[in-house]
Design an enzyme around this catalytic site. Structure first.
Site, PDB file in Angstrom:
ATOM      1  N   GLY A 409       0.830  -1.171  -0.224  1.00 31.08           N
ATOM      2  CA  GLY A 409       0.102  -0.028   0.043  1.00 31.08           C
ATOM      3  C   GLY A 409       0.880   1.285   0.024  1.00 31.08           C
ATOM      4  O   GLY A 409       1.888   1.059   0.180  1.00 31.08           O
ATOM      5  N   GLY A 412       2.437   5.361   4.922  1.00 33.58           N
ATOM      6  CA  GLY A 412       1.755   6.201   5.919  1.00 33.58           C
ATOM      7  C   GLY A 412       0.335   5.376   5.964  1.00 33.58           C
ATOM      8  O   GLY A 412      -0.382   6.083   6.706  1.00 33.58           O
ATOM      9  N   VAL A 413       0.034   4.118   5.562  1.00 34.81           N
ATOM     10  CA  VAL A 413      -1.211   3.576   5.856  1.00 34.81           C
ATOM     11  C   VAL A 413      -1.056   2.577   6.887  1.00 34.81           C
ATOM     12  O   VAL A 413      -2.167   1.980   7.048  1.00 34.81           O
ATOM     13  CB  VAL A 413      -1.616   2.780   4.540  1.00 34.81           C
ATOM     14  N   GLY A 414       0.112   2.534   7.687  1.00 33.45           N
ATOM     15  CA  GLY A 414       0.080   1.692   8.826  1.00 33.45           C
ATOM     16  C   GLY A 414       0.899   0.144   8.391  1.00 33.45           C
ATOM     17  O   GLY A 414       0.463  -0.655   9.325  1.00 33.45           O
ATOM     18  N   LYS A 415       1.484   0.105   7.492  1.00 35.97           N
ATOM     19  CA  LYS A 415       1.976  -1.176   7.156  1.00 35.97           C
ATOM     20  C   LYS A 415       3.160  -1.738   8.314  1.00 35.97           C
ATOM     21  O   LYS A 415       3.153  -2.665   8.705  1.00 35.97           O
ATOM     22  CB  LYS A 415       2.681  -1.320   5.917  1.00 35.97           C
ATOM     23  N   THR A 416       3.905  -0.712   8.565  1.00 38.82           N
ATOM     24  CA  THR A 416       4.940  -1.001   9.595  1.00 38.82           C
ATOM     25  C   THR A 416       4.444  -0.921  10.858  1.00 38.82           C
ATOM     26  O   THR A 416       4.701  -1.917  11.689  1.00 38.82           O
ATOM     27  CB  THR A 416       6.070   0.212   9.466  1.00 38.82           C
ATOM     28  N   SER A 784      -2.439   4.371 -19.094  1.00 38.67           N
ATOM     29  CA  SER A 784      -3.994   5.042 -18.579  1.00 38.67           C
ATOM     30  C   SER A 784      -4.313   6.496 -18.555  1.00 38.67           C
ATOM     31  O   SER A 784      -5.228   6.699 -18.545  1.00 38.67           O
ATOM     32  CB  SER A 784      -3.977   4.487 -17.089  1.00 38.67           C
ATOM     33  N   LYS A 827      -7.243   5.179  -7.585  1.00 47.49           N
ATOM     34  CA  LYS A 827      -7.341   6.240  -8.267  1.00 47.49           C
ATOM     35  C   LYS A 827      -8.744   6.892  -7.997  1.00 47.49           C
ATOM     36  O   LYS A 827      -8.922   8.090  -7.684  1.00 47.49           O
ATOM     37  CB  LYS A 827      -7.481   5.903  -9.797  1.00 47.49           C
TER      38      LYS A 827
HETATM   39  P1  ADP Z   1       3.737   2.674   6.398  1.00 49.50           P
HETATM   40  O1  ADP Z   1       4.661   1.715   7.063  1.00 49.50           O
HETATM   41  O2  ADP Z   1       2.548   2.259   5.637  1.00 49.50           O
HETATM   42  O3  ADP Z   1       4.340   3.429   5.493  1.00 49.50           O
HETATM   43  P2  ADP Z   1       3.424   3.485   9.157  1.00 49.50           P
HETATM   44  O4  ADP Z   1       3.117   2.193   9.716  1.00 49.50           O
HETATM   45  O5  ADP Z   1       4.682   4.195   9.327  1.00 49.50           O
HETATM   46  O6  ADP Z   1       3.153   3.514   7.524  1.00 49.50           O
HETATM   47  O7  ADP Z   1       2.324   4.403   9.781  1.00 49.50           O
HETATM   48  C1  ADP Z   1       2.544   5.727   9.634  1.00 49.50           C
HETATM   49  C2  ADP Z   1       1.761   6.169  10.910  1.00 49.50           C
HETATM   50  O8  ADP Z   1       0.266   6.245  10.757  1.00 49.50           O
HETATM   51  C3  ADP Z   1       2.011   5.568  12.109  1.00 49.50           C
HETATM   52  O9  ADP Z   1       2.128   6.446  13.225  1.00 49.50           O
HETATM   53  C4  ADP Z   1       0.750   4.646  12.390  1.00 49.50           C
HETATM   54  O10 ADP Z   1       0.569   4.100  13.672  1.00 49.50           O
HETATM   55  C5  ADP Z   1      -0.414   5.780  11.872  1.00 49.50           C
HETATM   56  N1  ADP Z   1      -1.310   4.789  11.211  1.00 49.50           N
HETATM   57  C6  ADP Z   1      -1.420   4.386   9.886  1.00 49.50           C
HETATM   58  N2  ADP Z   1      -2.553   3.793   9.726  1.00 49.50           N
HETATM   59  C7  ADP Z   1      -3.241   3.784  10.826  1.00 49.50           C
HETATM   60  C8  ADP Z   1      -4.663   3.331  11.445  1.00 49.50           C
HETATM   61  N3  ADP Z   1      -5.346   2.683  10.553  1.00 49.50           N
HETATM   62  N4  ADP Z   1      -4.831   3.463  12.666  1.00 49.50           N
HETATM   63  C9  ADP Z   1      -3.986   4.229  13.358  1.00 49.50           C
HETATM   64  N5  ADP Z   1      -2.770   4.747  13.184  1.00 49.50           N
HETATM   65  C10 ADP Z   1      -2.701   4.382  11.852  1.00 49.50           C
END
Ligand code: ADP
Length: 888
Positions: A409, A412-416, A784, A827
């Site tokens: 994804g 910043g979507v929370g993968k890590t 596209s 998109k």
């Molecule tokens: P990625 O690894 O996808 O680039 P991160 O895991 O570093 O993103 O997430 C970035 C920040 O956003 C982190 O502080 C994370 O806790 C927060 N975050 C992302 N998704 C969520 C969620 N669904 N609920 C709460 N916090 C989230």
């Protein structure tokens, strides 16, 4: 020694306990017991000429064996014997009467007459008792006929066992005697030469062989080495000369053999000793030199510490051997020597690696894990469900070789943070390995130690950092690895992720296998496409789409704001960010799929607030418990030079309370003005699209990037020229071809589209067309943008404006068919973020809409297009009037 001795018929007897004096032997004894002192005094000391005494072996009853003629006599019979004490060098004779009186001693019936070579008298203080030290020489054997007690000591009636001269001469003729004496001499000679070699003495002993008669030699030789009492007795009993010789030959030979064996062992030991002694010596010298040079760092201590660390590292046996070999090599090196440091760093790594150290995995509670995931992450229902399934399988079968989860994804979507939640749920440590931009295989596998500056790979480095062998290891941005001349990191990763192979992962630097099978791997990627298929095959892809603004708002309110406040030492008592303001931040300052920029912006607000509070706090503490009252009146007074009026704060109130008073009084609530002040002017607004499409020739496309979906404007303009097409904006080949196709299609349909009169159907006559894709610095490619290009051209050539609320995506064929494209979900989400209301999609992408969150779909009008005309119909205000006239 050679002359024969005339023995008297009676001899004073000195008992030797468990010890034999043989003829020819010389012995030094110390007499302390009253009977032996008396004997020495009367028989030796007081006589003019040195007298003879008889030495008779005795033994304890307990030790008696039928080895020879022995006579028994109870010591108890004579009370005067009680205190007699004879000390015979190392012999045990002194214990004779120390034993119980009733003990029976056995007198041997054969003894040796002895002559005192030296006598010395001493007085033992304080009792004044006299002692004698006597040096005795054994002369010849005798046989005891009768033993009796005369005065304080024993005497015996004896007869000599020595042969007369005539007898001797007779024996010397005996061939048997000649052979045995020759044999004995040969053996004795051998012994002498061995001993001489050993002790490096001159040939004095050899002279003995020439001068002393052989039967005496036998006694002398045997007496000179350590033997058991039994052997000594049997030698004493060998009255017959031939028997004596053969016995002596046997004993000398045995002694010779034992010397040889001992020599062999000593040689071996000496060899080893001298090596280590040499090393020790050199080391001492080295230390001295170092001290002289002022260079005496504690290398040795360091190495000892290193060795201890290595011993406690729990390395497998074969690796320990390897490491130990290397350590030995290191110990022999000088710190200045090339290779010393690298060898040392290498061993430090071996000692630091968690060969067996594991973080104890606690009993997995799925409910708690779910709660943990829920409390850390908003939404992401499906993803969380899949993680729970994954954990459930691990709970049932801890060693299951499940697939490696790969979160895909935008940033910043929370993968890590999801991956780290998995580690928390499993109770394991978490380590992140960044693979972004890794093109060199050595980054994964390490460089061989032969290279200068070689290092272990990132995995081994990570394991060293985390110090356990069973962490959750995040392979971050696995799609960003590329391959070039320096090898293919993906193939190394393949080995890492393969449960069959990762038991013996081979890092080039480490050069010994490391077991990665206990590591739980989780990967992340922005896109799936760049991941090599073989690697993809080992992973299970879990997609994390971007968030809608509503979701972002919830995430911000529930998770980001509390965390950000906490990170800055604040709480809602000090800083409040109302929901409306968060919404504004989302709309105006961030247009991303994830929430990273949102978090950054919120952090900026928190920082500003923290500065404010910190300044206030300082102001208070500077006043040292007093607060100034700033009133206009006071300022006037001050201006007048009057004394300032102070309000004294009671003593009990400390600085903390003061600052608290400040805080509560001025809890900061973020408003729009403050947003602008801290975050700057808005970066995005909803009018952007309208403004940008205000002129004909601009259309709104939807593209897909590593950051998720994006809105992409396409600008076209015409000018006088030679009918050429100019393209700018860092375009790839595919997109350039799309532009060619778009222009061709528009030119073919120029008349139908009422772009040109039928008679002058060459649209490009006398003009050039320029198409540009902002932002110019970002590379773009992909098919596209086909429909967007055509729309821009039609808008330019018809001078009609495209609808500002409509965005589109789709590949177009030369004949005008609209083909499906990828990344539809992202998109659509991007269009939603931009505030776009209508989205034109290829008809065949309808199926992809199920992945789009329903609230997003509800806020958008989705228009499906099969042909290019359908797109044009929807893109312009009032539809496409020329559609009906189209013949194609
Ligand atoms: P990625 O690894 O996808 O680039 P991160 O895991 O570093 O993103 O997430 C970035 C920040 O956003 C982190 O502080 C994370 O806790 C927060 N975050 C992302 N998704 C969520 C969620 N669904 N609920 C709460 N916090 C989230």
């Amino acid at each position: 020694m050679t002359e024969s001795v005339e023995l008297p018929s009676r001899l004073a007897i000195l008992p030797f306990r468990n010890k034999v004096l043989l003829p020819g032997a010389i012995i030094r004894i110390r007499c302390t017991s009253s009977s032996s002192v008396k004997l020495v005094e009367q028989e030796l000391w007081q006589r003019e000429e040195k007298g003879l005494i008889g030495i008779l072996p005795v033994r304890d009853a307990a030790e008696i064996k039928s080895v020879g003629p022995m006579a028994s006599q109870s010591v108890d019979t004579d009370s005067r014997e009680r205190n007699s004490k004879i000390q015979v060098c190392s012999s045990d004779a002194n214990k004779l009467d120390a034993k119980n009186q009733s003990e029976i001693v056995h007198w041997h019936t054969r003894g040796v007459a002895a002559r005192a070579l030296h006598l010395s008298r001493g007085v033992e203080k304080p009792s004044g008792r006299v002692t004698y030290i006597v040096v005795l020489e054994g002369l010849c054997r005798f046989s005891v006929h009768e033993l009796s007690i005369r005065g304080p000591y024993h005497t015996a009636r004896i007869s000599s066992l020595e042969m007369t001269k005539a007898e001797m001469e007779l024996v010397e003729q005996d061939p048997d005697f000649i052979t045995s004496s020759r044999q004995f001499k040969a053996t004795a000679l051998e012994l002498i030469s061995v001993l001489e070699q050993k002790q490096k003495t001159g040939g004095r002993t050899k002279v003995l062989l020439e001068t002393v008669p052989v039967h005496k030699l036998a006694d002398i030789f045997v007496a000179s080495f350590e033997m058991s009492f039994e052997e000594q007795l049997s030698m004493l009993d060998s009255v017959d000369i031939k028997v004596r010789l053969s016995k002596a030959t046997e004993l000398v030979d045995r002694h010779l053999q034992s010397i040889r064996v001992a020599e062999k062992i000593t040689q071996k030991v000496e060899g080893q000793l001298s090596k280590s002694q040499k090393e020790f010596l050199l080391r001492q010298q080295m230390r001295a030199i170092k001290e002289e040079l002022g260079d005496n760092d504690d290398d040795e201590d360091d190495l000892a510490a290193l060795e201890r660390k290595m011993q406690s590292a729990g390395m497998p046996q074969n690796i320990w051997k390897h490491a130990h070999r290397e350590l030995r090599r290191l110990k022999k090196m000088q710190p200045q020597q090339p290779g010393y440091n690298s060898s040392r760093v290498y061993l430090e790594l071996l000692a630091d690696l968690p060969w067996q150290n594991v973080s104890e995995e606690h009993e997995l509670d799925l409910r708690a894990a779910k709660e943990h995931l829920d409390s850390d992450h908003y939404g992401l229902v499906k993803v969380k469900q899949r993680i729970i399934e994954y954990l459930a399988v691990r709970k049932l079968k801890p060693d299951a070789r499940g697939p490696v989860l790969c979160f895909v994804g935008p940033p910043g979507v929370g993968k890590t943070s999801l991956a780290s939640s998995i580690a928390d749920a499993l109770g394991r440590k978490f380590v992140r390995i960044s693979l972004g931009g890794v093109k060199d295989e050595a980054d994964i596998r390490g460089h061989r130690r032969t290279y200068i500056g070689s290092m272990p790979g990132r995995l081994i480095e990570g394991l060293k950092r985390v110090a356990v062998c069973n962490p959750v290891m995040l392979l971050d941005e696995i799609d960003k690895t590329g391959s070039d001349v320096r090898g293919d990191p993906a193939s190394a990763l393949l080995e890492v992720l393969d449960p069959e192979q990762n038991k013996t992962f081979n890092d080039h630097y480490l050069n010994v296998p490391f077991d990665l099978s206990k590591v739980v791997f989780v990967a992340t990627a922005n896109r799936v496409q760049p991941i090599p298929p073989a690697l993809l095959d080992r992973m299970e892809i879990i997609e994390l789409p971007g968030y809608t603004p509503e979701e972002k708002l919830k995430i911000a309110m529930r998770h980001l704001i509390p965390r950000v406040l906490d990170q800055h030492g604040l709480s809602s008592e000090f800083l409040q960010i109302p929901e409306a303001m968060v919404k504004l931040v989302i709309q105006r300052y961030t247009r991303e799929a994830g929430v990273r920029n949102l978090e950054r912006n919120l952090a900026a607000l928190a920082r500003a607030a923290a500065v404010k509070f910190a300044e206030q706090e300082q102001a208070v503490s500077l006043n040292k418990g007093m607060q100034r009252i700033d009133t206009p009146l006071m300022e006037n007074r001050l201006a007048d030079g009057a004394e300032a009026e102070m309000e004294v704060i009671p003593m009990g109130v400390n600085n903390h309370d003061i600052s608290n008073a400040f805080r509560i009084a001025s809890a900061l609530v973020v408003d729009e003005a403050m947003l602008e002040k801290i975050l700057g002017p808005p970066r995005f607004d909803d009018n952007e699209t309208a403004e940008r499409v205000a002129n004909p020739g601009v259309s709104v496309g939807l593209v897909w990037t590593a950051f998720g979906g994006e809105v992409q404007f396409v600008e076209a303009t015409a000018m006088a020229g030679k009918g050429e097409l100019h393209l700018t904006g860092q375009l790839g080949d595919v997109i350039k071809e799309s532009a060619q196709i778009a222009l061709t299609w528009v030119r073919v349909r120029a008349t139908d589209l009422k772009l040109a009169a039928a008679e002058e159907n060459n649209l490009m006559e006398g003009r050039d067309i320029h198409i540009h894709f902002p932002a110019g610095a970002v590379p773009k490619d992909g098919p596209s943008a086909g429909v967007t290009l055509v729309t821009a051209l039609v808008s330019l050539l018809s001078q009609k404006r495209v609808r500002a609320d409509t965005a589109m995506t789709g590949e177009m064929t030369l004949r005008g068919l609209v083909l499906p494209v990828g990344g539809v979900k992202d998109k659509v989400l991007a269009a939603h973020r931009y505030g776009i209301k209508r989205v034109i999609l290829p008809e065949r992408n309808l199926k992809d809409l199920v992945e789009v969150p329903s609230q997003v779909l509800a806020s958008l009008e989705i228009l499906l297009a099969k042909r290019m005309e359908d797109v044009l119909e929807q893109a312009f205000d009032g539809g496409c009037p020329w559609k009906q006239h189209s013949k194609l």
